[in-house]
Design an enzyme around this catalytic site. Structure first.
Site, mmCIF file in Angstrom:
data_model
loop_
_atom_site.group_PDB
_atom_site.id
_atom_site.type_symbol
_atom_site.label_atom_id
_atom_site.label_comp_id
_atom_site.label_asym_id
_atom_site.label_seq_id
_atom_site.Cartn_x
_atom_site.Cartn_y
_atom_site.Cartn_z
ATOM 1 N N GLU A 217 4.672 21.414 -29.273
ATOM 2 C CA GLU A 217 5.900 21.804 -29.978
ATOM 3 C C GLU A 217 5.799 21.199 -31.364
ATOM 4 O O GLU A 217 5.918 19.978 -31.516
ATOM 5 C CB GLU A 217 7.131 21.248 -29.257
ATOM 6 C CG GLU A 217 7.311 21.724 -27.825
ATOM 7 C CD GLU A 217 7.742 23.166 -27.724
ATOM 8 O OE1 GLU A 217 8.129 23.743 -28.748
ATOM 9 O OE2 GLU A 217 7.670 23.716 -26.614
ATOM 10 N N CYS B 5 14.145 20.035 -34.690
ATOM 11 C CA CYS B 5 13.059 21.010 -34.857
ATOM 12 C C CYS B 5 13.611 22.424 -34.912
ATOM 13 O O CYS B 5 12.989 23.321 -35.464
ATOM 14 C CB CYS B 5 12.082 20.870 -33.707
ATOM 15 S SG CYS B 5 12.894 20.882 -32.109
HETATM 16 P P1 NAP Z 1 4.142 12.843 -35.653
HETATM 17 O O1 NAP Z 1 3.851 11.876 -36.723
HETATM 18 O O2 NAP Z 1 3.163 13.891 -35.347
HETATM 19 O O3 NAP Z 1 4.436 11.935 -34.364
HETATM 20 C C1 NAP Z 1 4.742 12.508 -33.114
HETATM 21 C C2 NAP Z 1 4.208 11.616 -32.002
HETATM 22 O O4 NAP Z 1 2.785 11.590 -32.042
HETATM 23 C C3 NAP Z 1 4.661 10.177 -32.092
HETATM 24 O O5 NAP Z 1 4.892 9.687 -30.798
HETATM 25 C C4 NAP Z 1 3.452 9.490 -32.722
HETATM 26 O O6 NAP Z 1 3.387 8.119 -32.430
HETATM 27 C C5 NAP Z 1 2.329 10.230 -32.049
HETATM 28 N N1 NAP Z 1 1.055 10.188 -32.750
HETATM 29 C C6 NAP Z 1 0.815 9.981 -34.068
HETATM 30 N N2 NAP Z 1 -0.505 10.054 -34.313
HETATM 31 C C7 NAP Z 1 -1.112 10.307 -33.143
HETATM 32 C C8 NAP Z 1 -2.482 10.501 -32.737
HETATM 33 N N3 NAP Z 1 -3.487 10.437 -33.617
HETATM 34 N N4 NAP Z 1 -2.743 10.736 -31.455
HETATM 35 C C9 NAP Z 1 -1.758 10.805 -30.553
HETATM 36 N N5 NAP Z 1 -0.456 10.633 -30.859
HETATM 37 C C10 NAP Z 1 -0.132 10.402 -32.135
HETATM 38 O O7 NAP Z 1 5.483 13.610 -35.883
HETATM 39 P P2 NAP Z 1 6.815 13.086 -36.548
HETATM 40 O O8 NAP Z 1 6.653 13.236 -38.012
HETATM 41 O O9 NAP Z 1 7.184 11.769 -35.962
HETATM 42 O O10 NAP Z 1 7.834 14.156 -35.975
HETATM 43 C C11 NAP Z 1 8.488 15.113 -36.777
HETATM 44 C C12 NAP Z 1 7.927 16.473 -36.523
HETATM 45 O O11 NAP Z 1 8.117 16.835 -35.174
HETATM 46 C C13 NAP Z 1 8.617 17.534 -37.328
HETATM 47 O O12 NAP Z 1 7.658 18.308 -38.000
HETATM 48 C C14 NAP Z 1 9.341 18.392 -36.318
HETATM 49 O O13 NAP Z 1 9.419 19.759 -36.641
HETATM 50 C C15 NAP Z 1 8.560 18.188 -35.081
HETATM 51 N N6 NAP Z 1 9.400 18.363 -33.911
HETATM 52 C C16 NAP Z 1 9.238 19.459 -33.140
HETATM 53 C C17 NAP Z 1 10.024 19.636 -32.020
HETATM 54 C C18 NAP Z 1 9.862 20.830 -31.122
HETATM 55 O O14 NAP Z 1 10.403 20.807 -30.038
HETATM 56 N N7 NAP Z 1 9.147 21.849 -31.511
HETATM 57 C C19 NAP Z 1 10.981 18.683 -31.695
HETATM 58 C C20 NAP Z 1 11.120 17.591 -32.509
HETATM 59 C C21 NAP Z 1 10.316 17.434 -33.618
HETATM 60 P P3 NAP Z 1 3.934 7.032 -33.487
HETATM 61 O O15 NAP Z 1 5.362 7.276 -33.660
HETATM 62 O O16 NAP Z 1 3.638 5.740 -32.834
HETATM 63 O O17 NAP Z 1 3.143 7.250 -34.732
#
Ligand code: NAP
Length: 516
Positions: free
Chosen positions: A257, A296
């Site tokens: 997602e 999101c």
């Molecule tokens: P993100 O940086 O990709 O982080 C998401 C998760 O991935 C966190 O738990 C993060 O851990 C972990 N993570 C980071 N690097 C990783 C790696 N190399 N390997 C495995 N896991 C890793 O995303 P974000 O910026 O926090 O979230 C915002 C985004 O999420 C927005 O773009 C939004 O659109 C999207 N979103 C989508 C939905 C949906 O249902 N489609 C819902 C909510 C949000 P850490 O926090 O420890 O870095």
């Protein structure tokens, strides 16, 4: 030093051995707690969940697992006040916005608890009717769904520490699949606390539910062929996960997602004063400001007929102007904070990018913060942007600003509107506002292939509809293309991800015995 939250793996609470990463109050700037996953024996944690948790869950029927979920719901309901306190402190959300996450999560879990009751005492699910493979019908093929024999790893986003856990854990646990959740670090506290309450209540068998807070390092390396990963977050991290050897070489099933440029579309012939026009205006303002736009599913692009560009800009701006922004502890505040300094910086940067191709119709900077220090608080006012040339402004179809920001786009005719929506490259949701059932139905069909959900708002459902951005467990959540290509929820459909489908070929007598 603030408290170091322990992780729950291999059936016991274990603190990381590092100094930990601090979680902050995004309004006051104070440090709240720390999380750390350094030094955990991850192979043992995954093996324990897979073997002990999986075996214990699969020994139960859907009905029995549903009863466990129902018991977890009771525990969560009993502790709601503590969750609201954590959300105020760590997510900076006003009460109504905390409810979307906390009560939305509990409601979703309770929906899967009830579904367990309807699925009854079975140990597997049957998919469709049997098909004859011999002329006389004695030899047949039937499709069976058996719970996957692995663990479900959830890597979650910061914006829904409660809902993001339970909307995935409900279907997984009901399917008989143990869960390891790794919440986003910035807001991990609420997830950790909810898991703690359920674990301490002794409801679930050992190994059924684990939580790892802190770095994701090493988690994906543990995955084996029958495990599944459900990821919510940015497209960049999604790409890293998709290319991990476990997914590429071991066929680990993955659900993504990611980000999404969701649209709201006002159909032609609904001038200011019409119910459809007013419903669009209300919904856009609500979606922009709820959870400070950190959903999101939030509306990012607003499409209106060309002639209504000015009127729509004025009406939406008038509503946004009334939004008081600041400290969620102050009763006068309608919109709280972004979750962190990092998000504040990302939103400011995204806004600056979009402004290179748009005009500012309502400026968030005009909102003085209530009860919050602008030098410390991660608060921003809602900003409505617009452009009279939506074809040329490619950034508005490409850049997701994860905050209270949307862009108004005028269209010439419905074909033009649909073409603009499609430039989002696949989204989680589009909402359409109109009054004629046939026109709304036509738009729904045209938008369906590009979206996981199409939300239709007509005057007859004005007071009933569940909201553009609200994800209901009965409906599919996910979206094609840029949105990640994933599918979650949708009632019983969510269970598919946690089951393996097998064709069972045999005599009709054997298949009858299987069904029995
Ligand atoms: P993100 O940086 O990709 O982080 C998401 C998760 O991935 C966190 O738990 C993060 O851990 C972990 N993570 C980071 N690097 C990783 C790696 N190399 N390997 C495995 N896991 C890793 O995303 P974000 O910026 O926090 O979230 C915002 C985004 O999420 C927005 O773009 C939004 O659109 C999207 N979103 C989508 C939905 C949906 O249902 N489609 C819902 C909510 C949000 P850490 O926090 O420890 O870095």
């Amino acid at each position: 030093m603030t408290e170091l939250l322990p992780n729950f793996v291999a059936g016991r609470w274990q603190a990381g051995t590092g100094a930990g990463t601090a979680l902050f109050d995004p309004v006051l700037g104070t440090e709240l707690v720390r999380v750390d996953a350094t030094g955990l024996d991850l192979p043992a944690a995954f093996a324990f969940a897979r073997e002990q948790g999986g075996a214990a869950l699969r020994a139960l029927s859907y009905r029995e697992r549903g009863a466990l979920l129902a018991a977890a719901v009771k525990v969560l309901q009993a502790n709601r006040d503590a969750y609201y306190e954590i959300a105020t402190a760590n997510s900076g959300t006003v009460k109504n916005d905390s409810a979307v996450d906390i009560d939305g999560g509990i409601y979703t879990l309770s929906t899967y608890a009830k579904l367990g009751e309807t699925l009854g005492d079975k140990r597997f699910l049957v998919d469709g009717d049997a098909a004859k493979l011999s002329k006389d019908g004695l030899f047949q093929s039937e499709h069976l769904l058996a719970p996957t024999q692995g663990v479900a790893l959830f890597i979650n986003a910061f914006n829904f520490p409660s809902w993001g856990l339970w909307e995935k854990a409900g279907p997984a646990l009901l399917s008989g699949v143990p869960v390891i959740v790794k919440p986003a670090t910035a807001t991990a506290w609420l997830t950790q606390r909810m898991v703690k309450d359920v674990v301490d209540a002794g409801i679930l068998p050992p190994g059924a539910l684990s939580v790892i807070c802190g770095s994701s390092a090493g988690l994906l390396d543990q995955l084996q062929s029958f495990d599944v990963v459900s990821f919510t977050g940015s497209a960049e991290t999604a790409a890293v996960i998709r290319s991990h050897p476990a997914i590429v070489q071991r066929s680990v099933r993955v659900n993504i997602e990611a980000d999404s440029l969701n649209s709201a579309l006002l159909l032609p012939d609904h001038p200011p004063g019409s119910e459809a026009f007013e419903l669009l205006v209300k919904e856009v303002a609500r979606e922009m400001t709820q959870k400070s736009g950190q959903k999101c599913t939030a509306i990012r692009r607003v499409l209106v007929p060309e002639a209504l560009y000015g009127a729509a800009a004025e009406a939406i701006s008038a509503r946004l102007a009334k939004t008081s922004v600041g400290n969620p502890r102050n009763e006068a505040v309608r919109m709280g904070a972004l979750v962190s300094r990092a998000q504040l910086a990302a939103v400011r940067e995204g806004l600056a990018t979009l402004k290179t191709q748009t005009e500012v119709l309502h400026d968030g900077a005009t909102h003085a913060l209530v009860d919050a220090d602008p030098a410390v608080a991660c608060c921003v006012g809602p900003t409505l942007l617009g452009t009279r040339n939506p074809d040329a402004a490619h950034l508005v179809h490409d850049v997701e600003v994860f905050g209270p920001v949307a862009t108004l786009l005028p269209y010439r005719d419905l074909a033009h509107a649909l073409a603009l929506v499609q430039r989002g490259q696949g989204s989680l949701v589009a909402s359409v506002y109109g009054s004629q059932p046939a026109e709304l139905a036509h738009a729904a069909f045209k938008l369906a292939a590009w979206h996981g959900r199409v939300h239709l708002v007509s005057p007859d459902v004005a007071a009933l509809h569940t909201g553009h951005g609200n994800v209901m467990p009965q409906s599919l959540h996910g979206g094609p293309g840029r949105a990640g290509g994933g599918e979650e929820l949708g009632g019983v459909r969510a269970l598919n991800f946690y089951h393996r489908r097998a064709a069972i070929q045999g005599s009709s007598a054997v298949l009858a015995a299987l069904a029995g």
